[in-house]
Design an enzyme around this catalytic site. Structure first.
Site, short mmCIF file in Angstrom:
data_model
loop_
_atom_site.label_atom_id
_atom_site.label_comp_id
_atom_site.label_asym_id
_atom_site.label_seq_id
_atom_site.Cartn_x
_atom_site.Cartn_y
_atom_site.Cartn_z
N HIS A 10 27.96 13.34 -13.04
CA HIS A 10 28.79 14.20 -12.18
C HIS A 10 29.87 14.93 -13.00
CE1 HIS A 10 27.04 12.68 -8.41
NE2 HIS A 10 27.03 11.50 -9.00
N HIS A 14 36.31 6.01 -6.01
CA HIS A 14 35.88 4.62 -6.13
C HIS A 14 35.43 4.15 -4.75
CE1 HIS A 14 35.52 0.50 -7.00
NE2 HIS A 14 36.77 0.12 -6.94
N ASN A 54 26.12 11.67 -1.86
CA ASN A 54 25.29 12.71 -2.44
C ASN A 54 24.78 13.64 -1.34
OD1 ASN A 54 25.42 11.74 -5.12
ND2 ASN A 54 23.72 10.33 -4.76
#
Length: 761
Positions: free
Chosen positions: A122, A395, A204
């Site tokens: 990413h 996170h 995603n």
């Protein structure tokens, strides 16, 4: 070696080392000190000074540190032989990952620290600020009256609250300098700055994932990244190592079907779905829990580019998706997504023919509908790309009361990995103090120091319990808002294994294939031809066809085989499911809303254009929410047939059809005659036609279409209006009807019923 500074030996040492002992800071003792591996430091220099230096000296030196795994056994970094590197250590086959798993922690730590300073994955992304707001009365079906029945998370339940968010969209494989439009999964990560702390929904644009256990993630990324011996190819799966890995991992099959589809080529971030991927939990005030899947659905529909278009954008507009997000926000359009949830309990989960803890699976919407619960609006671009977009750190372990985890083994590993990778990227545990990461909620704890600490913490006591500071800060009970993990009963042996319920790798891959329209299936086959056509080793191509694709659909496998030099399989694979189930939600053709908002339209003109055509068409399209750009041979002012003027927004050198959603050519004989003598306008029209885009012409503009000679396309005769497979032409004065037909054509996005194979563009 002589101590005499005038001796020949000493001169040779200075010449070969580039400096004396004093200059290099090395003395005799340091040079010959025995190393822990049994050698001495002098061996690190390769060839001795007496032997001299030749063209092989550096290779000989490097031989000392080369490692070749051929024929060797797998070990840890400390030499311990490893029995299983695919499964993390769990409390029971379907239980949570255990902290004592030293192999997982070592493997993941090594991976997390591979790339400095950009993200390992990413790396290329862009972002924007906005807000999330729950709906007042979301429809959750018959069983639940309100979302408050399911979760105590205020961010999901308080319809009066607009929670600030920062969203980062990204490609996965490529480096920070790669192109936006490569074939790849896209990251869709949302940071909610809630009153109860930060919640990071890190997902995603595709709902399944490649692998089932986080232990496999370093292997997956190593396989798909540029090959380590030559650093090629960049930002692409089309090479031997990735497909070698894939061909040996049947669990990857479902995700491969998504990656070969148009989902891997999003038209724009604002036209892209997002998914939380994993099964999470919602927890209510009583501590009761249900499973949940999170979905982002774009208001503007889910749309793709086509492959030829993306490859041209790499060179002509490599920041296409990034720029598109900035442009629409700065032009006053605020992209919007709806947050939906799939809710199911433990009993329902047991009835599915797949395991909800398996991240390579989805919960089909035909079995559990997606219930909208709120909306997200992005309305502000960053002031500083580095400070915000690059430094934002996510996170999945950042959750708030009312949201909890499942035992999905990929999610369990991410809960460790993300914290660790941020330590690598920022060099400090204080990455949460960077402004873009800092929560709005107040922070009070006994963390005090560390590299780049920003906060000035007052008081003497930085421990608990303490009497010096009245034992502050105080722990908060669950009933007062303190986070309490769901009290799930766990039992089972400590085991490194995988549940039998994770073994079906083809049922959902076949569901995806069955759900595609014929043009979408064609795109998947074409993508497989390109990707596997780049694979040199025949055995890898054969495994993909025989072991994976032939267990999805026999005809699909045969079509792929014929394009990559593999003998087509004669019979379906032994594990091919026989079901013919479909899920209409999986096809992008069913996700096309009736709107042209934010679509970018190229209007091709030259001097002598018809001013009425230009003004009325532009006004009508912009009223529908489209963005019209004037494209001409050169920048500057263009004069109309009756003295009107317009400024060209783009010129042929810098503009191409691939950067637009549609093309329109107004009338004006002088303008059209000029463009018929130019190559760029004709190529512009032909290329847009080839990419299935809507194109339109009115009055003399239709003559440009006739010059291009679009195959099997009806062009309007004098006095007529014609609409044929997204080609709208008009040779009468009814501009209103013409624009109406063109708007309908644009709203369809692509016109797959064309056959543009003969178009030379």
């Amino acid at each position: 070696m002589s101590d005499d500074p005038e001796s020949p030996d000493h001169d040779e040492e200075i010449e070969s080392d580039g400096g004396s002992q004093e200059e290099t800071g090395v003395d005799d003792h340091e040079e010959t000190e025995t190393r822990a591996d049994g050698g001495d430091d002098s061996s690190q220099a390769g060839t001795s000074h007496d032997e001299g230096v030749d063209e092989n000296s550096k290779h000989e030196q490097l031989d000392e540190v080369r490692e070749n795994p051929e024929g060797e056994e797998l070990t840890s970094d400390h030499g311990v032989k490893i029995s299983d590197t695919d499964n993390s250590l769990k409390a029971g086959e379907r239980g949570p990952t255990i902290m004592e798993d030293f192999h997982f922690r070592e493997k993941m730590t090594q991976f997390d620290h591979e790339s400095i300073p950009e993200r390992v994955v990413h790396a290329r992304g862009t972002g924007a600020h906005g807000y999330f707001q729950p709906y007042e009365d979301p429809d959750l079906g018959d069983e639940y009256d309100d979302i408050e029945d399911l979760t105590k998370a205020k961010v999901l339940t308080n319809s009066d609250q607009k929670t600030p968010v920062f969203v980062r969209f990204s490609t996965v494989v490529g480096s920070r300098g790669s192109s936006d439009t490569v074939r790849d999964v896209r990251g869709f990560a949302t940071k909610f700055y809630t009153e109860e702390g930060n919640w990071d929904l890190v997902g995603n644009n595709m709902p399944p994932f490649f692998i089932q256990d986080a232990m496999e993630f370093p292997d997956l990324v190593h396989a798909i990244k540029p090959e380590p011996d030559d650093g090629m190819p960049q930002a692409s799966a089309a090479h031997d190592t990735f497909w070698d890995f894939a061909s040996l991992k049947p669990e990857i099959t479902h995700m491969i079907m998504w990656v070969l589809s148009g989902r891997a080529l999003p038209r724009a971030y604002r036209m892209m779905q997002g998914f939380g991927v994993h099964t999470f939990r919602l927890v209510d005030d009583d501590g009761d829990s249900v499973f949940v899947k999170f979905h982002w659905t774009p208001k503007l529909g889910t749309h793709q580019l086509v492959w030829d278009e993306t490859t041209k954008l790499w060179g002509k507009d490599s920041d296409f998706n990034r720029k598109g997000l900035y442009d629409v926000i700065e032009e006053g359009y605020d992209p919007e997504w709806e947050l939906g949830v799939q809710i199911f309990d433990e009993e329902q989960a047991e009835e599915f023919d797949f395991d909800v803890l398996d991240p390579t699976k989805i919960v089909p919407e035909t079995e559990v509908p997606v219930r909208p619960i709120g909306k997200m609006v992005l309305n502000e671009t960053p002031d500083n790309f580095f400070a915000e977009t690059e430094q934002v750190a996510f996170h999945p372990g950042n959750v708030v009361p009312g949201i909890d985890f499942s035992n999905d083994p990929l999610l369990q590993g991410r809960l460790f990995s993300y914290q660790d990778t941020q330590l690598n990227r920022f060099g400090s545990a204080n990455w949460d103090e960077i402004p873009i990461n800092r929560p709005i909620a107040e922070r009070h704890n006994n963390q005090r120091a560390g590299f780049m600490r920003q906060e000035i913490n007052e008081g003497k006591a930085s421990y608990k319990p303490n009497s010096i500071g009245d034992d502050d800060p105080q722990e908060v009970p669950d009933e007062e808002g303190g986070y309490e993990h769901y009290a799930e009963k766990i039992s089972g042996e400590k085991i490194r294994n995988r549940s039998d319920s994770f073994e079906d790798h083809f049922t959902q891959a076949r569901l995806f294939w069955n759900s595609m329209s014929e043009p979408e299936k064609d795109n998947i086959v074409d993508a497989a031809h390109f990707e596997l056509g780049k694979v040199d080793r025949m055995e890898i191509r054969e495994r993909m066809v025989y072991d994976l694709f032939n267990n999805v659909d026999h005809e699909f496998a045969k079509r792929v085989a014929e394009g990559i030099g593999v003998d087509p399989p004669e019979e379906p694979g032994d594990e091919m499911p026989t079901h013919d189930r479909e899920d209409p939600s999986l096809s992008m053709e069913n996700r096309t809303p009736d709107t042209i908002e934010t679509r970018k339209i190229a209007m091709l003109v030259d001097d002598g254009f018809d001013g009425e055509h230009v003004s009325e068409i532009q006004s009508a399209l912009e009223e529908e929410g489209a963005r019209v750009k004037i494209v001409s041979k050169l920048l500057g002012e263009k004069s109309g047939a009756d003295g009107e003027t317009v400024d060209a927004d783009k010129h042929h050198v810098a503009a191409a059809s691939v950067s637009f959603d549609a093309v329109v050519v107004p009338g004006g004989s002088e303008s059209v005659d000029a463009m018929r003598q130019q190559g760029s306008p004709k190529h512009f029209v032909a290329e847009a036609f080839k990419h299935y885009k809507p194109i339109a012409a009115v009055g003399e503009g239709t003559e440009l279409f006739e010059t291009v000679d679009l195959p099997d396309t009806e062009i309007a005769d004098e006095g007529d209006l014609e609409s044929d497979a997204g080609v709208v032409t008009c040779r009468n004065d009814d501009l209103e009807a013409f624009v109406e037909e063109f708007v309908d054509a644009i709203a369809e996005h692509r016109h797959w019923d064309r056959d543009p194979a003969e178009v030379p563009a």
